[in-house]
Scaffold this motif. Structure first.
Motif, mmCIF file in Angstrom:
data_model
loop_
_atom_site.group_PDB
_atom_site.id
_atom_site.type_symbol
_atom_site.label_atom_id
_atom_site.label_comp_id
_atom_site.label_asym_id
_atom_site.label_seq_id
_atom_site.Cartn_x
_atom_site.Cartn_y
_atom_site.Cartn_z
ATOM 1 N N ILE A 49 41.561 22.010 -32.940
ATOM 2 C CA ILE A 49 42.224 21.774 -34.355
ATOM 3 C C ILE A 49 42.583 23.343 -34.624
ATOM 4 C CG2 ILE A 49 41.952 21.245 -36.629
ATOM 5 C CD1 ILE A 49 40.231 18.706 -35.611
ATOM 6 N N PHE A 50 41.533 24.398 -34.767
ATOM 7 C CA PHE A 50 41.787 25.399 -35.309
ATOM 8 C C PHE A 50 42.294 26.490 -34.288
ATOM 9 C CE2 PHE A 50 38.366 23.120 -37.916
ATOM 10 C CZ PHE A 50 39.180 23.515 -39.260
ATOM 11 N N GLY A 51 42.407 26.187 -33.159
ATOM 12 C CA GLY A 51 43.050 27.001 -32.249
ATOM 13 C C GLY A 51 42.049 28.027 -31.483
ATOM 14 N N GLY A 52 40.761 27.775 -31.508
ATOM 15 C CA GLY A 52 39.682 28.564 -31.177
ATOM 16 C C GLY A 52 39.788 29.216 -29.398
ATOM 17 N N THR A 53 39.429 30.056 -29.191
ATOM 18 C CA THR A 53 39.740 30.703 -28.076
ATOM 19 C C THR A 53 38.133 31.349 -27.306
ATOM 20 O OG1 THR A 53 40.204 32.968 -28.582
ATOM 21 C CG2 THR A 53 42.150 31.476 -27.931
ATOM 22 N N LEU A 54 38.117 31.377 -26.221
ATOM 23 C CA LEU A 54 36.698 31.883 -25.432
ATOM 24 C C LEU A 54 37.249 33.161 -24.930
ATOM 25 C CD1 LEU A 54 35.257 28.637 -23.813
ATOM 26 C CD2 LEU A 54 34.677 29.671 -26.045
ATOM 27 N N ALA A 55 36.955 34.067 -25.816
ATOM 28 C CA ALA A 55 37.663 35.519 -25.577
ATOM 29 C C ALA A 55 37.077 36.352 -24.097
ATOM 30 C CB ALA A 55 37.452 36.682 -26.613
ATOM 31 N N ALA A 56 35.717 35.933 -24.061
ATOM 32 C CA ALA A 56 34.998 36.430 -22.677
ATOM 33 C C ALA A 56 34.435 35.337 -21.853
ATOM 34 C CB ALA A 56 34.019 37.206 -23.054
ATOM 35 N N PRO A 57 35.165 34.709 -21.128
ATOM 36 C CA PRO A 57 34.708 33.337 -20.429
ATOM 37 C C PRO A 57 33.870 33.994 -19.142
ATOM 38 C CG PRO A 57 37.116 34.088 -20.183
ATOM 39 C CD PRO A 57 36.725 34.612 -21.044
ATOM 40 N N GLY A 58 34.072 35.152 -18.609
ATOM 41 C CA GLY A 58 33.200 35.502 -17.648
ATOM 42 C C GLY A 58 31.838 35.835 -18.211
ATOM 43 N N ALA A 59 31.598 36.095 -19.255
ATOM 44 C CA ALA A 59 30.156 36.255 -19.804
ATOM 45 C C ALA A 59 29.690 34.912 -19.989
ATOM 46 C CB ALA A 59 30.393 37.062 -21.086
ATOM 47 N N LEU A 60 30.433 34.184 -20.672
ATOM 48 C CA LEU A 60 29.995 32.693 -20.935
ATOM 49 C C LEU A 60 29.398 32.073 -19.496
ATOM 50 C CD1 LEU A 60 29.462 30.381 -22.731
ATOM 51 C CD2 LEU A 60 31.845 29.924 -22.666
ATOM 52 N N LEU A 61 30.263 32.030 -18.431
ATOM 53 C CA LEU A 61 30.142 31.868 -17.131
ATOM 54 C C LEU A 61 28.953 32.191 -16.599
ATOM 55 C CD1 LEU A 61 31.338 29.941 -14.897
ATOM 56 C CD2 LEU A 61 32.340 31.966 -14.071
ATOM 57 N N SER A 62 28.747 33.388 -16.536
ATOM 58 C CA SER A 62 27.255 34.068 -16.282
ATOM 59 C C SER A 62 26.158 33.441 -17.005
ATOM 60 C CB SER A 62 27.357 35.665 -16.729
ATOM 61 O OG SER A 62 28.388 36.306 -15.864
ATOM 62 N N GLY A 63 26.267 33.196 -18.307
ATOM 63 C CA GLY A 63 25.209 32.674 -19.168
ATOM 64 C C GLY A 63 24.961 31.224 -18.760
#
Length: 184
Positions: A49-63
């Motif tokens: 709805i608010f057009g959110g983005t995951l700016a650092a997907p690599g860091a999230l993947l590691s997490g």
């Protein structure tokens, strides 16, 4: 043979564990169940709805990859402690039932968290390949598909921590002066 890939029993155990089982017949904890359902769905919906983005997907993947392994390691510890309580059950059949129940509940939550962390990692890899903007951020439906299970993992983890502490304090007979399970 495909039944081995379906985590139905795991999620059924996790859902059943979201109950107050201090009485003879467990009573579902509806508030926790609703929160575990609606909050992740709302978080995923907000991404769209608010057009959110995951700016650092690599860091999230590691997490999430680290979380998957960490939850499995914690499960191994819980499983070991549960074996000890099972062995002591011959001497104390009713005395430690609440502790055994707390460990059983926590085990299912940790395994669900580990499973969903792995699923989140797979979705994130797919999103990094199919749902990124020009800056490499995951967005849209792919972002929602990552955020919803990640929030569920976080909430399940937060549900598990108090149960772990309760089992630890009781099993190890922490002095009332230091134990949060005792009032006063």
């Amino acid at each position: 043979m495909v039944y081995r890939l379906l985590p139905v029993e795991l999620f059924r155990g996790h859902w059943k564990a979201l109950s107050d089982y201090r009485a003879v017949k467990p009573v579902p904890d509806r508030l926790t169940r609703v929160a575990l359902t609606l909050i992740p769905l709302c978080a995923g919906g907000c991404m769209i709805i608010f057009g959110g983005t995951l700016a650092a997907p690599g860091a999230l993947l590691s997490g999430v990859a680290l979380l998957a392994g960490g939850f499995l390691a914690a499960f191994a510890q819980i499983s070991n402690l549960r074996i000890k309580l099972t062995e002591r059950m011959r001497d104390l059949p009713d005395a430690e039932q609440i502790d055994r129940d707390a460990l059983d509940e926590t085990a299912s939550h940790l395994l669900v968290s580990s499973y969903l962390s792995a699923v989140t990692a797979v979705i994130l890899v797919l999103g990094m390949n199919f749902g990124t903007n020009s800056q490499g951020a995951v967005q849209g439906v792919w972002g929602a598909l990552v955020v919803a299970p990640a929030v569920y993992v976080l909430l399940t983890f937060l549900v598990s921590i108090p149960r772990l502490y309760s089992a630890y304090a009781t099993y190890n007979a922490v002095r009332p002066e230091l134990s949060g399970t005792h009032r006063g």
